[in-house]
Write a protein that holds these residues in place. Structure first.
Motif, PDB file in Angstrom:
ATOM      1  N   GLY A   1      -3.593 -14.110  -9.814  1.00 35.18           N
ATOM      2  CA  GLY A   1      -4.127 -13.761  -8.502  1.00 35.18           C
ATOM      3  C   GLY A   1      -3.756 -12.365  -8.052  1.00 35.18           C
ATOM      4  O   GLY A   1      -4.279 -11.863  -7.051  1.00 35.18           O
ATOM      5  N   TYR A   2      -2.855 -11.710  -8.796  1.00 39.63           N
ATOM      6  CA  TYR A   2      -2.492 -10.335  -8.436  1.00 39.63           C
ATOM      7  C   TYR A   2      -3.622  -9.372  -8.816  1.00 39.63           C
ATOM      8  O   TYR A   2      -4.237  -9.490  -9.873  1.00 39.63           O
ATOM      9  CB  TYR A   2      -1.208  -9.917  -9.145  1.00 39.63           C
ATOM     10  CG  TYR A   2       0.039 -10.131  -8.319  1.00 39.63           C
ATOM     11  CD1 TYR A   2       0.279  -9.353  -7.194  1.00 39.63           C
ATOM     12  CD2 TYR A   2       0.960 -11.104  -8.666  1.00 39.63           C
ATOM     13  CE1 TYR A   2       1.418  -9.535  -6.433  1.00 39.63           C
ATOM     14  CE2 TYR A   2       2.107 -11.305  -7.907  1.00 39.63           C
ATOM     15  CZ  TYR A   2       2.329 -10.514  -6.789  1.00 39.63           C
ATOM     16  OH  TYR A   2       3.458 -10.707  -6.033  1.00 39.63           O
ATOM     17  N   ALA A   3      -3.886  -8.407  -7.922  1.00 40.89           N
ATOM     18  CA  ALA A   3      -4.883  -7.362  -8.172  1.00 40.89           C
ATOM     19  C   ALA A   3      -4.329  -6.041  -7.671  1.00 40.89           C
ATOM     20  O   ALA A   3      -3.628  -5.989  -6.656  1.00 40.89           O
ATOM     21  CB  ALA A   3      -6.199  -7.692  -7.473  1.00 40.89           C
ATOM     22  N   ALA A   4      -4.632  -4.966  -8.382  1.00 41.40           N
ATOM     23  CA  ALA A   4      -4.178  -3.629  -8.002  1.00 41.40           C
ATOM     24  C   ALA A   4      -5.365  -2.683  -7.964  1.00 41.40           C
ATOM     25  O   ALA A   4      -6.398  -2.923  -8.619  1.00 41.40           O
ATOM     26  CB  ALA A   4      -3.123  -3.119  -8.986  1.00 41.40           C
TER      27      ALA A   4
ATOM     28  N   ARG B   1       0.873  -1.180   0.000  1.00 39.77           N
ATOM     29  CA  ARG B   1       0.000   0.000   0.000  1.00 39.77           C
ATOM     30  C   ARG B   1       0.905   1.224   0.000  1.00 39.77           C
ATOM     31  O   ARG B   1       1.759   1.374   0.886  1.00 39.77           O
ATOM     32  CB  ARG B   1      -0.913  -0.013   1.228  1.00 39.77           C
ATOM     33  CG  ARG B   1      -1.920   1.126   1.285  1.00 39.77           C
ATOM     34  CD  ARG B   1      -2.798   0.978   2.519  1.00 39.77           C
ATOM     35  NE  ARG B   1      -3.702   2.096   2.703  1.00 39.77           N
ATOM     36  CZ  ARG B   1      -4.896   2.198   2.145  1.00 39.77           C
ATOM     37  NH1 ARG B   1      -5.339   1.235   1.360  1.00 39.77           N
ATOM     38  NH2 ARG B   1      -5.665   3.251   2.358  1.00 39.77           N
ATOM     39  N   TYR B   2       0.682   2.119  -0.983  1.00 39.84           N
ATOM     40  CA  TYR B   2       1.615   3.212  -1.204  1.00 39.84           C
ATOM     41  C   TYR B   2       0.837   4.515  -1.413  1.00 39.84           C
ATOM     42  O   TYR B   2      -0.094   4.568  -2.232  1.00 39.84           O
ATOM     43  CB  TYR B   2       2.482   2.951  -2.439  1.00 39.84           C
ATOM     44  CG  TYR B   2       2.949   1.518  -2.559  1.00 39.84           C
ATOM     45  CD1 TYR B   2       4.132   1.097  -1.975  1.00 39.84           C
ATOM     46  CD2 TYR B   2       2.185   0.577  -3.277  1.00 39.84           C
ATOM     47  CE1 TYR B   2       4.554  -0.222  -2.084  1.00 39.84           C
ATOM     48  CE2 TYR B   2       2.600  -0.739  -3.395  1.00 39.84           C
ATOM     49  CZ  TYR B   2       3.781  -1.139  -2.797  1.00 39.84           C
ATOM     50  OH  TYR B   2       4.190  -2.443  -2.899  1.00 39.84           O
TER      51      TYR B   2
ATOM     52  N   GLY C   1      -2.566  12.444  -7.234  1.00 35.62           N
ATOM     53  CA  GLY C   1      -2.143  11.747  -6.034  1.00 35.62           C
ATOM     54  C   GLY C   1      -3.199  10.754  -5.591  1.00 35.62           C
ATOM     55  O   GLY C   1      -4.388  10.896  -5.887  1.00 35.62           O
ATOM     56  N   GLY C   2      -2.766   9.761  -4.863  1.00 34.97           N
ATOM     57  CA  GLY C   2      -3.711   8.765  -4.387  1.00 34.97           C
ATOM     58  C   GLY C   2      -3.011   7.622  -3.691  1.00 34.97           C
ATOM     59  O   GLY C   2      -1.806   7.641  -3.456  1.00 34.97           O
ATOM     60  N   VAL C   3      -3.799   6.610  -3.376  1.00 32.69           N
ATOM     61  CA  VAL C   3      -3.293   5.414  -2.710  1.00 32.69           C
ATOM     62  C   VAL C   3      -3.290   4.264  -3.715  1.00 32.69           C
ATOM     63  O   VAL C   3      -4.339   3.898  -4.254  1.00 32.69           O
ATOM     64  CB  VAL C   3      -4.147   5.047  -1.479  1.00 32.69           C
ATOM     65  CG1 VAL C   3      -3.655   3.737  -0.865  1.00 32.69           C
ATOM     66  CG2 VAL C   3      -4.104   6.173  -0.453  1.00 32.69           C
ATOM     67  N   LEU C   4      -2.109   3.762  -3.966  1.00 33.20           N
ATOM     68  CA  LEU C   4      -1.935   2.626  -4.859  1.00 33.20           C
ATOM     69  C   LEU C   4      -1.795   1.359  -4.009  1.00 33.20           C
ATOM     70  O   LEU C   4      -0.987   1.324  -3.076  1.00 33.20           O
ATOM     71  CB  LEU C   4      -0.688   2.822  -5.721  1.00 33.20           C
ATOM     72  CG  LEU C   4      -0.250   1.648  -6.593  1.00 33.20           C
ATOM     73  CD1 LEU C   4      -1.306   1.322  -7.644  1.00 33.20           C
ATOM     74  CD2 LEU C   4       1.101   1.951  -7.257  1.00 33.20           C
ATOM     75  N   SER C   5      -2.582   0.363  -4.334  1.00 34.47           N
ATOM     76  CA  SER C   5      -2.539  -0.891  -3.580  1.00 34.47           C
ATOM     77  C   SER C   5      -2.274  -2.056  -4.520  1.00 34.47           C
ATOM     78  O   SER C   5      -2.734  -2.065  -5.664  1.00 34.47           O
ATOM     79  CB  SER C   5      -3.855  -1.135  -2.828  1.00 34.47           C
ATOM     80  OG  SER C   5      -4.081  -0.128  -1.864  1.00 34.47           O
TER      81      SER C   5
END
Length: 718
Positions: free
Chosen positions: A652-655, A632-633, A680-684
């Motif tokens: 199985g990877y999800a963003a 989480r960035y 800007g935001g939150v990248l997961s």
């Protein structure tokens, strides 16, 4: 099975009674003591090939992840083979295995940990065989002999316990599952126990045990219905097995989901290689049975290990068996077990099908079945001296004719078997069984001394002390690349070079022991993207791999070396090292290690936190929190664009971006990437193995159905 199984006329054997448990514990102790004999002369006996290079490093990494509070579904330290749940063989949903992994993490020596894990399951297999034998009507002393023999037979020891350890783990649980399914046939109250035992078998990670359950039920239930006309019991047994398989869905559905992205292609029919010779029945009673096998290194006369050998007394008991006794009510269960064993024997001598390659992996189930049948016969039928000794003489003569170079060993073992047979013929009852058990243990000790290694597989002279695997650490998120030929680790080397080899140029999964993230690793079903750098299952690569890794990718414009955050490269000496130096450019230093050429990136790797390796122009990370399978960035990106992680992609990877899903893409053939919008935001980023959520849902429904059956049974009893 017995008359009680077929017709319900006899009370089932009570395995919960103290006497039964005591005899079962005695069986386990005798088997473990016998199996421990090779450790007296070869401390590393139970630690070769895949057990060394694949399974043990994975077991210890799973323990590390659990202790760190992580779900052990993924290790970011391993690019190829790092999706542990999708690998299936790590038995992540077997709670006993997980507990033992944590215990293994406390061992200072790898060979001690390997021996402990193997011997625990040898004891478990012996106890399960004893329980199964008792349920088909074998006497207690004979059931002890069956358990001892089955748990220390050739395939179990030379393949399951020393190399393909999931084969031993799942086979051990399979014997308990077979016993529990018989109990379920007899009593509705045993359905939960049977479902649980089937669950543990399937969750142990060996597809051949799963296939053996299906084949056994497919052959056994129709025969049981024909003999007893008890359709309700047959359905109940099938339901118990089916619920166990559904409870284990979280362990096998991720495997099913990952196969489609694997480069391992199924074969319609896989002929010849490691296929069981039809002479396996006679070979069961001959300690050394030379056979021409097509193995990993081509066609050759294969003397050791004695994978087809069970014990000299098994064919002797079978050849003296009375067919009339098998037709009697007391023999129906044993006859049914014999029929099921024969069906699995057909699988063992047939070509491999699809992903079930190498059908000799069905051998242990055949050997266990015949051992139990022979134990039942051994206490009911008199042995004819002429027939018994002739069988032994013929077996020894045929084996000697196959390879006359083994004259001394064959004569010694045949004479020893003959003496044991004569003594057994003169004894009766428990005394005979004790003599047979002693002779079995004696021959086992001789075989494991003469043949302390499995010649079909590799035995790496690796350091056994875990402390020896400490290597220079890398900053978090940076990785190491290992470039070597498949045969480099088999090349004769000086002892000091061998010790350094496993820290400077670790192969397969052994980098996990050093704590270093590596672009490499072993997988029986590698992701297709690794073909681009011609990385094979053991982590070895072709000579062109360095050039491909250093070449800019058309999608990202960057090299895989950069995006995978490779800051250290270990290369085998010679042309491979010179080839990397030619393509790497001036940003690397080079020095000679003890076993390899080592390259270090000048100035280190990416300055981004965690495993982030690249972003669009102006990309900045304000805060980051990352685990083994998630990140989480808090980021800002004036223009938006592509973000890349130094992680290998698995299904199985999800963003997501501020909670909205992003498309996860594969770049540079096997790296994880996503395109983010401007601002800007939150990248997961999160990895949940494909197939896990449906598997958990299926398991939950199975658990509800099982609970409903239990409640219904209790109401009916009330």
């Amino acid at each position: 099975m017995s008359a009680g199984l077929i017709a319900g006329a006899a009370a089932p054997v009570g395995l919960t009674r103290g006497g039964e448990l005591g005899w079962g514990l005695l069986t386990a102790c005798l088997a473990v003591a016998t199996a421990a004999v090779p450790l007296a002369h070869t401390p590393t006996f139970y630690f070769t090939d895949d057990y060394q290079a694949y399974f043990m490093p994975g077991f210890l990494e799973i323990a590390r992840l659990i202790k760190a509070g992580e779900l052990p579904f993924l290790s970011p330290r391993l690019f190829q083979g790092g999706a542990f749940l999708a690998e299936y063989q790590y038995a992540l949903f077997n709670p006993v295995s997980l507990l033992l992994y944590l215990v293994l993490d406390g061992f200072a020596r790898l060979d001690h940990a390997a021996s402990f894990f193997a011997l625990v399951h040898v004891g478990l297999l012996a106890g399960g065989t004893h329980a199964l034998a008792r349920l088909v009507g074998v006497s207690r002393p004979a059931a002890v002999l069956a358990g001892l023999t089955a748990a220390t037979s050739g395939w179990i020891i030379y393949w399951g316990a020393t190399n393909w350890i999931p084969g031993l783990v799942s086979t051990a649980w399979l014997t308990w599952a077979a016993a529990a399914l018989i109990r379920a046939y007899r009593s509705p109250g045993s359905v939960p126990i049977a479902a649980g035992a089937v669950y543990l078998t399937i969750a142990s990670g060996w597809p051949f045990s799963d296939a053996a359950i299906i084949a056994g039920l497919g052959a056994g239930l129709p025969l049981a219905f024909w003999a007893g006309r008890d359709g309700r019991s047959c359905v109940r047994t099938a339901v118990a097995a089916g619920l166990g398989g559904l409870l284990a869905a979280p362990s096998w559905m991720p495997l099913a989901a990952a196969i489609g992205t694997s480069s391992r292609q199924p074969e319609v029919l896989f002929h010849d290689m490691l296929s069981t010779p039809p002479a396996v029945l006679l070979a069961m009673g001959v300690p050394v049975w030379p056979e021409t096998w097509l193995g990993f290194d081509g066609l050759k006369m294969h003397v050791g290990p004695p994978a087809q050998y069970v014990s000299w007394w098994v064919p002797a008991a079978l050849i003296n068996a009375s067919r009339a006794r098998l037709n009697a009510p007391e023999g129906r269960g044993v006859a049914l077990l014999l029929a099921v064993t024969a069906v699995i024997a057909l699988l063992a001598i047939s070509p491999g099908v699809s992903q079930l390659r190498w059908p000799f992996r069905f051998l242990p189930y055949v050997q266990i079945g015949f051992t139990i049948v022979a134990a039942w016969c051994a206490t009911r039928d008199r042995w004819a001296p002429g027939r018994t000794l002739m069988l032994i003489a013929i077996g020894g003569a045929v084996a000697l004719a196959r390879d006359p170079d083994l004259l001394t060993l064959q004569l010694l073992l045949t004479a020893l078997v003959g003496v044991a047979a004569v003594l057994a013929l003169r004894a009766e009852g428990t005394t005979r069984l004790a003599l047979i058990a002693a002779s079995h243990a004696c021959i086992f000790a001789i075989l494991t001394t003469v043949m302390p290694v499995n010649e079909q597989v590799g035995t790496w002279p690796a350091p056994m002390e875990r402390a020896a695997y400490r290597a220079p650490s890398l900053p978090a998120g940076n990785t190491m690349l290992v470039l070597h030929d498949p045969d480099y680790h088999r090349t004769p080397m000086a002892p000091e070079v061998w010790n350094a080899l496993f820290t400077e140029l670790p192969h397969s999964n052994t980098p996990l022991l050093t704590g270093t993230a590596v672009v490499g690793g072993y997988s029986p079903m590698p992701m297709r993207g690794f073909r681009a750098i011609c990385m094979w299952r053991g982590g070895a690569t072709c000579p062109e791999a360095a050039g491909r890794l250093a070449h800019p990718d058309p999608v990202t414009g960057a090299s895989t070396l950069d995006l995978a955050r490779v800051v250290r490269v270990a290369v085998e000496r010679g042309p491979r090292a010179d080839g990397f130096a030619d393509v790497a450019g001036p940003g690397w230093t080079r020095r000679s290690g003890v076993a390899a050429e080592l390259f270090e990136r000048v100035g280190g790797g990416s300055a981004l936190p965690g495993t982030l390796s690249a972003g669009p122009p102006g990309f900045a990370v304000g805060a980051a929190a990352e685990g083994a399978s998630s990140g989480r960035y808090a980021v800002s990106s004036p223009e938006g664009g592509r973000v890349v992680w130094a992680r290998a992609w698995y299904p199985g990877y999800a963003a997501s971006w501020n909670g909205a899903p992003l498309t996860v893409e594969i770049v540079n053939d096997f790296l994880v990437s996503a395109v983010i919008p401007a601002g800007g935001g939150v990248l997961s980023l999160r990895y949940v193995p494909a197939g896990l959520v449906p598997g958990l849902a299926v398991a939950a429904l199975a658990a509800i159905a099982l609970a409903g059956l239990m409640m219904r049974h209790r109401r009916m009893r009330a």
